[in-house]
Design a protein around this motif. Structure first.
Motif, PDB file in Angstrom:
ATOM      1  N   HIS A 123       0.801  -1.230   0.000  1.00  0.00           N
ATOM      2  CA  HIS A 123       0.000   0.000   0.000  1.00  0.00           C
ATOM      3  C   HIS A 123       0.843   1.295   0.000  1.00  0.00           C
ATOM      4  CE1 HIS A 123      -3.899   1.916   1.240  1.00  0.00           C
ATOM      5  NE2 HIS A 123      -3.072   2.843   1.691  1.00  0.00           N
ATOM      6  N   HIS A 170       1.729   4.195  -2.777  1.00  0.00           N
ATOM      7  CA  HIS A 170       1.519   5.627  -2.520  1.00  0.00           C
ATOM      8  C   HIS A 170       2.718   6.434  -3.022  1.00  0.00           C
ATOM      9  CE1 HIS A 170      -2.133   6.608  -0.441  1.00  0.00           C
ATOM     10  NE2 HIS A 170      -1.957   5.771   0.557  1.00  0.00           N
ATOM     11  N   ASP A 212      -0.756   7.777   6.413  1.00  0.00           N
ATOM     12  CA  ASP A 212      -2.203   7.720   6.218  1.00  0.00           C
ATOM     13  C   ASP A 212      -2.850   7.011   7.399  1.00  0.00           C
ATOM     14  OD1 ASP A 212      -1.581   5.066   5.827  1.00  0.00           O
ATOM     15  OD2 ASP A 212      -2.240   4.991   3.738  1.00  0.00           O
ATOM     16  N   TYR A 269      -4.448   3.759   7.269  1.00  0.00           N
ATOM     17  CA  TYR A 269      -4.235   2.326   7.306  1.00  0.00           C
ATOM     18  C   TYR A 269      -3.840   1.766   5.951  1.00  0.00           C
ATOM     19  CZ  TYR A 269      -5.325  -2.631   7.014  1.00  0.00           C
ATOM     20  OH  TYR A 269      -5.243  -3.969   6.765  1.00  0.00           O
ATOM     21  N   ASP A 319      -5.772   7.457  -0.987  1.00  0.00           N
ATOM     22  CA  ASP A 319      -5.766   6.153  -1.656  1.00  0.00           C
ATOM     23  C   ASP A 319      -6.264   6.233  -3.102  1.00  0.00           C
ATOM     24  OD1 ASP A 319      -4.833   5.268   0.710  1.00  0.00           O
ATOM     25  OD2 ASP A 319      -6.419   3.816   1.110  1.00  0.00           O
TER      26      ASP A 319
HETATM   27 FE    FE Z   1      -3.377   4.964   2.081  1.00  0.00          FE
END
Ligand code: FE
Ligand code: ZN
Ligand code: ZN
Length: 762
Positions: A483, A487, A509, A511, A742
């Motif tokens: 994740h 990003h 962020d 999570y 996201d």
């Molecule tokens: Fe995120």
């Protein structure tokens, strides 16, 4: 490569690639070529526009090529221009010739607000489009939301059901007309019409847009069909009507967007700087978050900013003629997609429906931006920006096609083909099944529009995300990217960082699923497109109650207190807002280590501090609500900060806020004002980043820092950090055309997949 072409006997073949179809490009070329006395032709081709030039007033083609860049139509976007020598054919004139169908990557324009020419027409009683709400031309109007498939011809749009009248047809066929080949061309004789329906009974109410405005003035709630879907609309200055919208949308505190008749009205309620004015009035017409000047009850409670947009469809301009300011929030049931048809359950949300019979092919929410240090910071990227193509740096290009499905919350998807990525509009949270339908709808729409047959599909590392499971069932190679690493890659690709360059990527962020299975969210990486190393992270704390802790900031406050003072930490007056036994149960939960997974989330740290300061809600209604309140009270009145400690014993730095939390409690007890505490907290995070960047330079010779993740929607933190980093000589990259949230994961996922595909085989 530009060959030298001189003399009358020479000819050139010019290909222009970019957003050049359906935006008045060929008539522009036609006029330009004629004015410079060139002969030849122009046509749409699979990859853009192709031009044959010969003759001309001056030898060579430089004057043409310069004017091409300088005077291009407002909606067009030129990516590349290629010039080749061609055979001289002795053309007698210059013409627009019929296109041939091609299988390339043809770009279409996003939806664009009514241009000034069209707005003048609808206000001129002598014009045949006087007060006609669907007026448009090649320089403006709907595009992405009305296209069903390519080529971009009327028959492939939702205007297919409206045969042109003779007047429209003659404008459409005349190369010198502003509406030459404007696919959505329409007039009162042949085009779509509005009507008002009573919600529930569907009784037709006479009176058109003027009547709708009157109903709004009388305090009614209307669903109004616009470009990408329906808005729920009411008089913004009528608190009872605003309250009703809040009730039907089940939103107590989430800010509602406003539409102001003009900049003058907007300026009564908000501070509008030069950049803000530019963005408000730009052809994409996003909602711009502006600093409040005068609070309007019920619009954006507890926040320092309010979101305002200007009318973008002619229908809005007409509706707002006698209405200065309306609430215009997307019409949806809580967390579900914006409605595009009156058959999707509108009746329960409003009193009347102002609708029309031009179908919406693809829904798109309004985009939301704020301006940070003069540049846009996208909170939500949708209408007006999709489907602009994103060029990929040379070294990353591949002949393969890539599909990336993003994460799960605030999802988007991206497709890659022939050197460009197109990222979809914001699709919402896919844990809501109706958004999953929206996701599938958009996936097939994008694949059809751009003729995508993916060779590889990319998703998040999270095993249980719906996107991950969806990809697993596709039967093509499936790549999973962590994740926060995804990003970091998104702004690298956006800013054209070439492969091989290493950055310090900071992804903060709420999570993301970590490589160790823990909940990550305060992450530092040394990264390039191919690989990453976790350079540092926030020291993990308990997340008592799991997902509940992400909604109830007081749980995180307890968790950080326990971390800072040990398990017998004393309670604080601020917990008095909770029922007695609640904190005890959560403390016990942490002591016994049940339902208390570990997290390194920065978002959760913001929640804890916001609650300790007494400004967070007990239960958050929307993501980052507590953090936004903390940002709203922070001021720039102190340069002080709290002590953050770096544990550098291992290869990965562990960053602890225990001392900082103790200092915050001390400040609170001694009566330090909350705005000072909030400011010191922001300063602490900015300084932490500079320390980590200095370390990256010393240890890794890295001088570029990427700031990304939902936390960097915090303008105060972003601006402060950027200033400090630049002062220390770092290059700072942050998302400008995409959101740091996201929403940009799918773009980063594409970057990693391309790095693997373009890597030279050993
Ligand atoms: Fe995120
Ligand atoms: Zn226009
Ligand atoms: Zn007509």
């Amino acid at each position: 490569m530009r060959p030298t072409l001189t003399g009358e006997e020479k000819a050139a073949r010019i290909t222009v690639f970019g957003v050049v179809q359906g935006v008045g490009f060929r008539p522009f070329i036609f006029r330009l070529a004629r004015s410079l006395r060139y002969k030849g032709w122009v046509k749409n081709a699979g990859f853009g526009v192709e031009i044959h030039l010969e003759g001309g007033r001056k030898p060579g083609f430089d004057n043409f090529l310069k004017a091409l860049q300088k005077e291009k139509p407002p909606l067009s976007r030129i990516e590349t221009v290629k010039v080749k020598a061609a055979a001289f054919r002795k053309f007698k004139d210059f013409r627009i010739v019929k296109s041939r169908a091609g299988a390339g990557f043809v770009f279409i324009s996003p939806d664009i607000a009514a241009c000034t020419d069209c707005l003048e027409e609808i206000r001129a009683p002598r014009e045949r489009r006087f007060r006609y709400p669907f007026t448009n031309c090649t320089n403006c109007g709907p595009r992405y939301t009305i296209v069903r498939s390519l080529p971009y011809d009327r028959s492939e749009t939702t205007m297919a059901g409206f045969p042109m009248c003779p007047d429209c047809a003659s404008e459409y066929d005349s190369p010198l007309d502003r509406r030459y080949h404007a696919q959505p061309i329409a007039c009162p004789v042949c085009g779509p019409q509005v009507r008002i329906l009573k919600a529930g009974t569907r009784k037709i109410i006479e009176g058109g847009i003027g009547k709708a405005a009157e109903l709004i003035r009388r305090g009614k709630v209307l669903a109004v069909k616009g470009i990408g879907g329906f808005h729920l609309v009411c008089d913004a200055l009528n608190p009872r009507a605003v309250e009703r919208i809040r009730r039907v949308k089940q939103r107590r505190t989430k800010p509602l967007a406003l539409m102001a008749r003009d900049l003058g009205i907007a300026g009564r309620y908000a501070w509008i700087g030069r950049a803000e004015r530019e963005w408000l009035a730009s052809p994409s017409r996003p909602i711009v978050l502006l600093k409040k000047k005068k609070d309007i009850p019920g619009i954006a409670p507890h926040l320092g900013e309010t979101g305002i947009m200007l009318p973008y469809a002619p229908l809005h301009s007409l509706l707002l003629e006698n209405l200065p300011l309306i609430v215009a929030t997307s019409s949806n049931i809580k967390d579900a997609p914006i409605m595009k048809s009156e058959e999707e359950g509108l009746d329960n949300l409003c009193d009347y429906i102002l609708t029309h019979n031009r179908p919406i092919a693809t829904r798109a929410d309004d985009s939301v931006v704020k301006i940070a240090a003069g540049s846009p910071l996208f909170v939500r990227r949708a209408r007006g920006y999709v489907p602009y193509p994103q060029p990929v740096p040379e070294g990353l290009r591949s002949s393969a096609q890539v599909l990336a499905l993003g994460g799960e919350l605030k999802d988007t998807l991206s497709v890659y083909k022939n050197g460009y990525v197109v990222t979809s509009q914001f699709l919402g949270d896919l844990d809501e099944y109706r958004n999953l339908g929206y996701f599938e709808e958009t996936l097939s729409h994008l694949c059809r529009l751009f003729d995508i047959r993916p060779d590889v599909v990319v998703t998040d590392l999270h095993p249980d995300f719906r996107t991950t499971r969806f990809a697993a069932g596709m039967g093509i190679p499936h790549l999973r990217v962590q994740h926060h690493y995804a990003h970091v890659l998104a702004p690298m690709l956006e800013h054209g960082v070439e492969p091989g360059k290493k950055v310090l990527g900071i992804a903060w962020d709420g999570y993301g699923y970590g490589e160790d299975g823990k909940a990550w969210g305060g992450e530092f990486f040394y990264a390039d497109y191919l690989s990453h190393v976790r350079a540092g992270h926030f020291k993990e704390v308990a997340l008592p109650g799991g997902d509940l802790a992400a909604r109830q900031p007081w749980r995180m406050a307890l968790s950080y207190l326990r971390e800072s003072y040990g398990s017998n930490f004393p309670s604080l007056p601020v917990f008095g807002v909770l029922e007695k036994n609640k904190t005890g149960a959560v403390r016990e939960m942490m002591d016994k280590a049940v339902h208390s997974p570990l997290t390194s989330s920065c978002g959760r740290l913001f929640d804890a501090v916001s609650f300790l300061c007494g400004i967070a809600p007990v239960e958050m209604e929307f993501e980052a609500e507590a953090a936004m309140r903390l940002e709203a009270v922070a001021t720039a009145t102190t340069l002080k900060s709290y002590d953050v400690s770096l544990n550098e014993t291992g290869p990965t730095v562990r960053i602890s806020f225990e001392e900082a939390v103790r200092q915050i409690i001390k400040d609170l007890k001694s009566g330090t004002p909350v705005p000072i505490i909030a400011t010191k907290f922001h300063n602490s995070l900015a300084r932490l980043i500079v320390r980590m960047a200095d370390k990256a330079r010393k240890d890794m010779e890295i001088s570029t820092v990427v700031l990304v993740g939902g936390v960097f929607l915090n303008k105060k933190l972003l601006v402060l950090t950027t200033r400090l980093l630049k002062k220390h000589g770092f290059e700072v990259l942050r998302p400008v055309s995409y959101s740091p949230s996201d929403e940009s994961l799918s773009l980063g996922q594409v970057a990693h997949a391309l790095a693997g595909l373009s890597r030279p085989k050993a």
